[in-house]
Scaffold this motif. Structure first.
Motif, PDB file in Angstrom:
ATOM      1  N   ARG A   1      43.156  45.051  45.767  1.00  0.00           N
ATOM      2  CA  ARG A   1      42.374  44.452  44.679  1.00  0.00           C
ATOM      3  C   ARG A   1      42.457  45.312  43.421  1.00  0.00           C
ATOM      4  O   ARG A   1      42.464  44.808  42.312  1.00  0.00           O
ATOM      5  CB  ARG A   1      40.919  44.282  45.125  1.00  0.00           C
ATOM      6  N   LYS A   2      42.528  46.624  43.599  1.00  0.00           N
ATOM      7  CA  LYS A   2      42.557  47.521  42.440  1.00  0.00           C
ATOM      8  C   LYS A   2      43.930  47.539  41.761  1.00  0.00           C
ATOM      9  O   LYS A   2      44.032  47.583  40.547  1.00  0.00           O
ATOM     10  CB  LYS A   2      42.175  48.948  42.869  1.00  0.00           C
ATOM     11  N   ASN A   3      44.966  47.492  42.563  1.00  0.00           N
ATOM     12  CA  ASN A   3      46.307  47.695  41.999  1.00  0.00           C
ATOM     13  C   ASN A   3      47.142  46.426  41.858  1.00  0.00           C
ATOM     14  O   ASN A   3      48.083  46.398  41.063  1.00  0.00           O
ATOM     15  CB  ASN A   3      47.093  48.685  42.879  1.00  0.00           C
ATOM     16  N   CYS A   4      46.864  45.431  42.661  1.00  0.00           N
ATOM     17  CA  CYS A   4      47.798  44.296  42.755  1.00  0.00           C
ATOM     18  C   CYS A   4      47.170  42.943  42.427  1.00  0.00           C
ATOM     19  O   CYS A   4      47.896  41.987  42.077  1.00  0.00           O
ATOM     20  CB  CYS A   4      48.375  44.210  44.162  1.00  0.00           C
ATOM     21  N   GLY A   5      45.850  42.850  42.596  1.00  0.00           N
ATOM     22  CA  GLY A   5      45.177  41.549  42.574  1.00  0.00           C
ATOM     23  C   GLY A   5      45.335  40.734  41.314  1.00  0.00           C
ATOM     24  O   GLY A   5      45.431  39.508  41.373  1.00  0.00           O
ATOM     25  N   SER A   6      45.360  41.401  40.150  1.00  0.00           N
ATOM     26  CA  SER A   6      45.373  40.594  38.919  1.00  0.00           C
ATOM     27  C   SER A   6      46.685  39.836  38.766  1.00  0.00           C
ATOM     28  O   SER A   6      46.715  38.771  38.162  1.00  0.00           O
ATOM     29  CB  SER A   6      45.093  41.460  37.686  1.00  0.00           C
ATOM     30  N   CYS A   7      47.774  40.357  39.309  1.00  0.00           N
ATOM     31  CA  CYS A   7      49.054  39.642  39.204  1.00  0.00           C
ATOM     32  C   CYS A   7      49.335  38.786  40.443  1.00  0.00           C
ATOM     33  O   CYS A   7      49.752  37.635  40.324  1.00  0.00           O
ATOM     34  CB  CYS A   7      50.204  40.620  39.009  1.00  0.00           C
TER      35      CYS A   7
ATOM     36  N   ARG B   1      43.859  37.512  44.002  1.00  0.00           N
ATOM     37  CA  ARG B   1      42.991  38.380  44.819  1.00  0.00           C
ATOM     38  C   ARG B   1      43.194  38.176  46.321  1.00  0.00           C
ATOM     39  O   ARG B   1      42.895  39.050  47.119  1.00  0.00           O
ATOM     40  CB  ARG B   1      41.520  38.313  44.420  1.00  0.00           C
TER      41      ARG B   1
ATOM     42  N   SER C   1      36.310  35.030  41.513  1.00  0.00           N
ATOM     43  CA  SER C   1      35.136  35.427  42.277  1.00  0.00           C
ATOM     44  C   SER C   1      35.210  36.943  42.483  1.00  0.00           C
ATOM     45  O   SER C   1      36.197  37.578  42.132  1.00  0.00           O
ATOM     46  CB  SER C   1      35.109  34.704  43.625  1.00  0.00           C
ATOM     47  N   THR C   2      34.167  37.491  43.047  1.00  0.00           N
ATOM     48  CA  THR C   2      34.174  38.934  43.326  1.00  0.00           C
ATOM     49  C   THR C   2      33.736  39.144  44.758  1.00  0.00           C
ATOM     50  O   THR C   2      33.313  38.198  45.417  1.00  0.00           O
ATOM     51  CB  THR C   2      33.211  39.705  42.396  1.00  0.00           C
TER      52      THR C   2
ATOM     53  N   ALA D   1      32.773  35.106  38.456  1.00  0.00           N
ATOM     54  CA  ALA D   1      32.765  35.728  37.130  1.00  0.00           C
ATOM     55  C   ALA D   1      32.925  34.657  36.066  1.00  0.00           C
ATOM     56  O   ALA D   1      33.684  33.716  36.254  1.00  0.00           O
ATOM     57  CB  ALA D   1      33.912  36.716  37.034  1.00  0.00           C
ATOM     58  N   PRO D   2      32.175  34.758  34.977  1.00  0.00           N
ATOM     59  CA  PRO D   2      32.335  33.745  33.934  1.00  0.00           C
ATOM     60  C   PRO D   2      33.721  33.820  33.324  1.00  0.00           C
ATOM     61  O   PRO D   2      34.220  34.908  33.071  1.00  0.00           O
ATOM     62  CB  PRO D   2      31.269  34.125  32.897  1.00  0.00           C
ATOM     63  N   VAL D   3      34.355  32.708  33.162  1.00  0.00           N
ATOM     64  CA  VAL D   3      35.716  32.739  32.633  1.00  0.00           C
ATOM     65  C   VAL D   3      35.873  31.921  31.351  1.00  0.00           C
ATOM     66  O   VAL D   3      36.951  31.815  30.818  1.00  0.00           O
ATOM     67  CB  VAL D   3      36.750  32.229  33.668  1.00  0.00           C
ATOM     68  N   THR D   4      34.792  31.340  30.880  1.00  0.00           N
ATOM     69  CA  THR D   4      34.963  30.518  29.689  1.00  0.00           C
ATOM     70  C   THR D   4      33.974  30.847  28.583  1.00  0.00           C
ATOM     71  O   THR D   4      33.166  30.015  28.193  1.00  0.00           O
ATOM     72  CB  THR D   4      34.818  29.015  30.022  1.00  0.00           C
TER      73      THR D   4
END
Lengths: 243, 116
Positions: free
Chosen positions: A145-151, A154, A227-228, A234-237
């Protein structure tokens, strides 16, 4: 809309739908030679010597094929198949459209015990469960989640918007080889490659933990993006502020 | 060694250590920016990338971009957003699980430093 406009719109819709269907059908033909290594259902082959391709984002598949063709990514078995005379730009699009649509279950679908043996066999052939890896899955999850999740997403399902492949359901031995190749700078990279530097602080032992997590969630539904772990979306808009 | 000399030496060592630590932190933030932000914003922050250009991404150094407050930026980095601006859909992933508070603060300082 005037009648002629409606007809034009309808005609365009029919033509574009037909073109898309044709692409996927052509892609099935283009995929023919790939099946020898990557499997009939793009499930990968030889226990991970050849990677699973099924369900990978189109953008990732296209990028990879172009990298093989341009020799940015060197891979001997792919060499003859990625030659421009063997694989045109249209072929790449078609085969990517075909492969991305292949879904592989991780469990045997419900099937009548009276169903013909061939039907059961064909259903079983599509079930893909990769070997589980021993390690600290919770630590692996946190690292991922720390290193890879954003690309990669999750739940490691891949993200078309980042051209990032799905990692869950991929053979762990294949992922280990890619990990080593990225660490050594052997896989397509360069300063601007999105993976450049990402794994610098990830040790092989850490990566084993990541694999332990990835292989532990292969039969689970992916968590929604945004989500977390606390379960709060998490708000996205947020509205765009007027200066 | 006389006391003033010792003091000067200690101060120099302290400053050198602090400067080294700053340099290390700068390098770390530079890398974080390149990995987490650079793919879309470009490593120069100009937004002229395969992902950024179709979104109409603004140059981070521009007065328009720099008019955003630290809190606006923090919210965008942590939560991400999905919106439409000037008729173009814009989307940014949130980095809540990937960046800690110190990294987010460092990124904000980094982007502020791009100001023209």
């Amino acid at each position: 809309m005037a009648m002629s406009g409606t007809w034009t719109a309808l005609a365009c819709l029919v033509v574009s739908s037909a073109a898309w269907a044709q692409n996927v059908a052509d892609g099935r033909d283009v995929y023919g030679p790939c099946a020898a290594c990557h499997g009939q259902h793009a499930e990968g082959g030889k226990g991970g010597e050849y990677p699973r391709l099924a369900g990978q984002p189109v953008s990732f598949l296209l990028n990879s094929l172009k990298q093989f063709q341009d020799r940015q990514r060197l891979n001997l078995p792919m060499f003859p198949y990625a030659e421009p005379r063997e694989l045109s730009e249209q072929d790449m699009r078609d085969v990517a459209a075909f492969i991305t649509a292949i879904e592989l279950p991780t469990k045997m679908p419900p099937i009548s015990p009276d169903a013909p043996a061939l039907e059961r066999l064909l259903a079983a052939e599509r079930v893909l469960v990769v070997p589980k890896v021993k390690g600290d899955a919770e630590k692996g999850k946190a690292l991922f989640r720390k290193n890879c999740g954003s690309c990669h997403g999750r739940s490691a399902q891949g993200k078309a918007s980042r051209d990032a492949p799905r990692l869950v359901g991929q053979y762990p031995n294949y992922l280990e080889r890619q990990f080593a190749a990225f660490k050594k700078g052997e896989r397509a990279g360069g300063e601007d490659h999105p993976m450049n530097g990402v794994l610098d602080e990830v040790s092989p032992a850490d990566f084993t933990d990541v694999l332990a997590w990835l292989t532990s969630i292969q039969d689970q539904a992916p968590e929604p993006e945004g989500s977390t772990d606390a379960g709060v979306a998490a708000p996205v808009t947020p509205p765009e502020k007027k200066p | 060694m006389t006391t003033p000399r010792r003091f000067t030496l200690a101060l120099s060592l302290l400053l050198a250590t602090a400067s080294l630590a700053d340099e290390k932190a700068d390098k770390a933030t530079d890398k974080t920016f390149r990995i987490k932000c650079g793919q879309c914003h470009g490593k120069d922050g100009k937004g002229q990338t395969k992902k950024g250009a179709p979104m109409g991404m603004r140059d981070m150094a521009s007065a328009d971009f720099q008019a955003g407050s630290d809190d606006d930026w923090r919210k965008a980095i942590v939560d991400g957003f999905k919106r439409e601006k000037d008729g173009k859909p814009q989307e940014m992933d949130g980095f809540r699980e990937e960046l800690d508070d110190a990294q987010v603060d460092a990124l904000i300082r980094y982007v502020r430093a791009l100001k023209k």
